[in-house]
Scaffold this motif. Structure first.
Motif, mmCIF file in Angstrom:
data_model
loop_
_atom_site.group_PDB
_atom_site.id
_atom_site.type_symbol
_atom_site.label_atom_id
_atom_site.label_comp_id
_atom_site.label_asym_id
_atom_site.label_seq_id
_atom_site.Cartn_x
_atom_site.Cartn_y
_atom_site.Cartn_z
ATOM 1 N N LEU A 57 8.238 -11.630 0.074
ATOM 2 C CA LEU A 57 8.240 -12.508 1.245
ATOM 3 C C LEU A 57 6.817 -12.676 1.791
ATOM 4 O O LEU A 57 6.614 -13.250 2.860
ATOM 5 N N GLY A 58 5.838 -12.158 1.050
ATOM 6 C CA GLY A 58 4.436 -12.361 1.438
ATOM 7 C C GLY A 58 3.943 -11.364 2.468
ATOM 8 O O GLY A 58 2.881 -11.552 3.065
ATOM 9 N N ARG A 59 4.680 -10.289 2.667
ATOM 10 C CA ARG A 59 4.328 -9.359 3.737
ATOM 11 C C ARG A 59 3.381 -8.259 3.265
ATOM 12 O O ARG A 59 3.355 -7.897 2.103
ATOM 13 N N ARG A 60 2.672 -7.735 4.226
ATOM 14 C CA ARG A 60 1.819 -6.578 4.025
ATOM 15 C C ARG A 60 2.675 -5.328 4.258
ATOM 16 O O ARG A 60 3.024 -4.996 5.393
ATOM 17 N N VAL A 61 3.021 -4.680 3.164
ATOM 18 C CA VAL A 61 3.970 -3.568 3.212
ATOM 19 C C VAL A 61 3.237 -2.236 3.043
ATOM 20 O O VAL A 61 2.387 -2.107 2.166
ATOM 21 N N VAL A 62 3.566 -1.264 3.889
ATOM 22 C CA VAL A 62 3.060 0.094 3.700
ATOM 23 C C VAL A 62 4.229 1.006 3.359
ATOM 24 O O VAL A 62 5.218 1.070 4.084
ATOM 25 N N ARG A 63 4.126 1.677 2.221
ATOM 26 C CA ARG A 63 5.091 2.716 1.858
ATOM 27 C C ARG A 63 4.441 4.027 2.249
ATOM 28 O O ARG A 63 3.497 4.494 1.590
ATOM 29 N N SER B 296 0.866 -1.180 0.000
ATOM 30 C CA SER B 296 0.000 0.000 0.000
ATOM 31 C C SER B 296 0.900 1.227 0.000
ATOM 32 O O SER B 296 1.675 1.429 0.931
ATOM 33 N N ILE B 297 0.785 2.010 -1.057
ATOM 34 C CA ILE B 297 1.515 3.278 -1.099
ATOM 35 C C ILE B 297 0.566 4.321 -0.534
ATOM 36 O O ILE B 297 -0.454 4.645 -1.139
ATOM 37 N N VAL B 298 0.887 4.795 0.664
ATOM 38 C CA VAL B 298 -0.083 5.524 1.471
ATOM 39 C C VAL B 298 0.356 6.975 1.682
ATOM 40 O O VAL B 298 1.470 7.236 2.135
ATOM 41 N N GLY B 299 -0.531 7.906 1.374
ATOM 42 C CA GLY B 299 -0.300 9.308 1.705
ATOM 43 C C GLY B 299 -0.703 9.565 3.142
ATOM 44 O O GLY B 299 -1.840 9.315 3.518
ATOM 45 N N ALA B 300 0.246 10.068 3.927
ATOM 46 C CA ALA B 300 -0.011 10.294 5.354
ATOM 47 C C ALA B 300 -0.574 11.676 5.628
ATOM 48 O O ALA B 300 -0.874 12.005 6.774
ATOM 49 N N GLY B 301 -0.722 12.500 4.576
ATOM 50 C CA GLY B 301 -1.197 13.855 4.803
ATOM 51 C C GLY B 301 -0.089 14.771 5.300
ATOM 52 O O GLY B 301 1.080 14.403 5.300
#
Lengths: 258, 258
Positions: free
Chosen positions: B90-96, B17-22
């Motif tokens: 590696l199967g991980r839930r990644v947040v950028r 998930s490429i996430v904008g943090a505001g």
């Protein structure tokens, strides 16, 4: 999250929060917007607010619908100002709920001026503007190191007036143009841009209901996009023009004849 | 809010998930951003992410700091791509996690291209871009029916190259210019705009730490703003130029000599 909430409106005085609700889905609201909505006593909202956002308004709160479909100003802007002032003067916690961001084509500036003139306390809660929402949902970056050094947000519905925009500047490559409510004026916008030198096969997209369940994205070359345009109705939509449109998974290269 | 969450990353496959943090405060994140952050197994973040946002990362999640102060690329862009791909494989839930919105000067487009090239599943979660956050916090509408028909977002740090921008077009009144990271190049930007015809007393503001506890706003005429500029250090800041700056409560008319 109690520590994050402002003490706005406490102590008996009225308070107006001009709140950006984001592009539609309730979970694309900010936490601050949700907080203000859940503590509202009066909510004044437009047509663009989705049912799932409206469902978060407390049942006890008064809801005032002020319309604003394209060309349908159920309540004129002055009337909206009067409503906000009236309810705030009664000591109420008022939320003015707007689609997207209040300061991007939201007339938030005029409402703030009206509240200032009336001597009322207020705040502006920013939101995810339609351009950001649609760009994320359609896979179209607004800027990109190799493709678009800048982006421009423009009002599409004024684009029939040739004098409104600096078409020469807008026709320059290397930028992303986002026309809010630009779908209805697509043909005029394309004509101006191409007349001022933009390549007719420049990637361009129409994003309807962006970020929402019924989202549709049509992305191809600008001239080819115009050729399919007559099928579109009066519903609002975002028009995005520039090389980054090519990155969208929905992009289809235009046929040779365009 | 369970019904709002996507089923991303379930079923064993990795997901980014490429996430904008505001713009900084945790409550200016979207609900979706918070959801992704709280379910992350790996969080890859920049320098611009505030401590209050970082505090929301689950203690068990791996945090990877990739820097990006101005001129300090702790991890080069290619290295960031490799990190995202490695952890997702590696199967991980990644947040950028990125400041503001991923697709507005966030290099989100390049990261998406890297993930697509690697055949990985991803999403982009839009955020409140710095321009919206700062405009709300500083009382400066980005558009306004009477004052600014459009707004332009530009990269300030490239502004020393005269060829980068169409200065003639930018010097035209009736629009709001927002230079991201524009404070360091204020003098060069002002020089170009004035040389191309912008009035030297055009309202202009520097917003530092916009929306955050230590926010400072300096708003006056463009030439007068340049005159106070040498006192500013290398910290990032937003430069906003246009008539709507006059609406800010922090606006002070420039002295006669400017």
């Amino acid at each position: 999250m109690a520590a994050m909430t402002l003490e706005a409106g406490q102590g008996g005085g009225g308070f107006v929060s001009i709140v950006g609700a984001g592009p539609g889905p309730a979970d694309l609201m900010t936490l601050r917007a949700l907080d203000r909505l859940q503590r509202a006593e009066v909510v004044v909202h437009d047509r663009l607010i989705t049912p799932e956002v409206l469902a978060l308004i407390p049942p006890a709160a008064l809801r005032v619908y002020v319309g604003k479909a394209l060309g349908d100003h159920s309540v004129p802007q002055d009337g909206i100002h009067a409503l906000l002032v009236e309810h705030a003067r009664l000591g109420r916690r008022v939320v003015r709920l707007k689609g997207g961001d209040p300061y991007v084509f939201g007339r938030g500036g005029e409402e703030v001026q009206a509240l200032q003139a009336a001597g009322l306390a207020f705040e502006v809660v920013p939101g995810v503007t339609a351009a950001s929402g649609c760009s994320a949902a359609a896979g179209i970056p607004l800027t990109h190191r190799d493709l678009a050094g800048s982006c421009v947000f423009l009002p599409g519905h004024l684009a029939d007036d040739e004098a409104t925009h600096d078409w020469q500047a807008l026709a320059r490559p290397g930028q992303t143009l986002v026309f809010y409510m630009g779908v209805q004026r697509l043909a005029q916008i394309a004509q101006q841009l191409i007349a001022h030198g933009l390549a007719p096969d420049t990637p361009a997209a129409i994003v309807r209901d962006g970020t929402r369940a019924g989202q549709t994205v049509i992305a191809t070359g600008l001239s080819a996009l115009v050729a399919c345009a007559p099928g579109y109705g009066p519903q609002p939509g975002l028009l995005i023009i520039g090389e980054t449109v090519r990155l969208s998974p929905d992009f289809k290269p235009p046929p040779d004849k365009f």
